[in-house]
Write a protein that holds these residues in place. Sequence first.
Motif, PDB file in Angstrom:
ATOM      1  N   LEU A 114       0.827  -1.233   0.130  1.00 22.27           N
ATOM      2  CA  LEU A 114      -0.049   0.013  -0.096  1.00 22.27           C
ATOM      3  C   LEU A 114       0.856   1.221  -0.135  1.00 22.27           C
ATOM      4  O   LEU A 114       2.016   1.406   0.598  1.00 22.27           O
ATOM      5  CB  LEU A 114      -1.083  -0.004   1.232  1.00 22.27           C
ATOM      6  CG  LEU A 114      -1.994  -1.045   1.047  1.00 22.27           C
ATOM      7  CD1 LEU A 114      -3.076  -0.905   2.450  1.00 22.27           C
ATOM      8  CD2 LEU A 114      -2.915  -0.668  -0.004  1.00 22.27           C
ATOM      9  N   PRO A 115       0.336   2.208  -0.447  1.00 21.09           N
ATOM     10  CA  PRO A 115       1.152   3.426  -0.597  1.00 21.09           C
ATOM     11  C   PRO A 115       1.673   4.121   0.866  1.00 21.09           C
ATOM     12  O   PRO A 115       1.497   3.307   1.732  1.00 21.09           O
ATOM     13  CB  PRO A 115       0.126   4.538  -1.264  1.00 21.09           C
ATOM     14  CG  PRO A 115      -0.645   3.831  -2.052  1.00 21.09           C
ATOM     15  CD  PRO A 115      -1.020   2.393  -1.386  1.00 21.09           C
ATOM     16  N   VAL A 116       2.366   5.156   0.512  1.00 18.99           N
ATOM     17  CA  VAL A 116       3.149   5.431   1.930  1.00 18.99           C
ATOM     18  C   VAL A 116       2.715   6.505   2.880  1.00 18.99           C
ATOM     19  O   VAL A 116       3.259   7.248   3.495  1.00 18.99           O
ATOM     20  CB  VAL A 116       4.538   6.034   1.379  1.00 18.99           C
ATOM     21  CG1 VAL A 116       5.351   5.048   0.641  1.00 18.99           C
ATOM     22  CG2 VAL A 116       4.373   7.256   0.395  1.00 18.99           C
ATOM     23  N   GLY A 117       1.292   6.579   2.732  1.00 21.42           N
ATOM     24  CA  GLY A 117       0.681   7.743   3.471  1.00 21.42           C
ATOM     25  C   GLY A 117       0.838   7.819   4.733  1.00 21.42           C
ATOM     26  O   GLY A 117       1.148   8.760   5.467  1.00 21.42           O
ATOM     27  N   LEU A 118       0.757   6.511   5.639  1.00 19.63           N
ATOM     28  CA  LEU A 118       1.151   6.529   7.075  1.00 19.63           C
ATOM     29  C   LEU A 118       2.521   7.208   7.354  1.00 19.63           C
ATOM     30  O   LEU A 118       2.881   7.919   8.109  1.00 19.63           O
ATOM     31  CB  LEU A 118       1.094   5.120   7.475  1.00 19.63           C
ATOM     32  CG  LEU A 118       1.064   5.046   8.946  1.00 19.63           C
ATOM     33  CD1 LEU A 118       0.437   5.882   9.705  1.00 19.63           C
ATOM     34  CD2 LEU A 118       0.988   3.481   9.589  1.00 19.63           C
TER      35      LEU A 118
END
Length: 188
Positions: free
Chosen positions: A103-107
């Motif tokens: 999953l993308p790196v949002g966190l």
Amino acid sequence: MSYGDAREKILSAATRLFQLQGYYGTGLNQIIKESGAPKGSLYYHFPGGKEQLAIEAVNEMKEYIRQKITDCLDVSPDPAEGIQAFLKELSCQFSCTEDIEGLPVGLLAAETSLKSESLRKACDEAYKAWSLVFEEKLQLSGYSESHAKEAGIVINAMIEGGILLSLTAKDSTPLLHISSRIPALLKK
């Protein structure tokens, strides 16, 4: 375990843990334990410590997701169908949140962008790389450069928001709603 194997195992464990727990929720001892690598190998392969490991994890995620987007967009000459294929594939990961990967790196971006310029830049480069894949597909489909660039950013932002909503709801419905709106968004 060879040095190369240890490096890959450490990076793989760190990537997964950063995605699930964030930067500050993941400790080096936990990464070592999950990877099964000797502690000394972490500092041998990642002399910059946790920050270097996080940057390399972001770069791994960037390439993994860039390839996933590319593969899905290649399914159809219609960019809307390709984007919908990517969203549907992504939404399947929310059936079991413990198995979420890639999953993308949002966190990481949210946690570290004000505290680590190196990590902020790595996350920014990942977002730009993903937007560029959408942008290039749209340009190949006849969209103007400016329209394609703007749409690529909007699509990427919608996906990131949809991921956050899906994570908090433990349900893929937000991503599926985004998918259903893609054709209207891309009308010329």
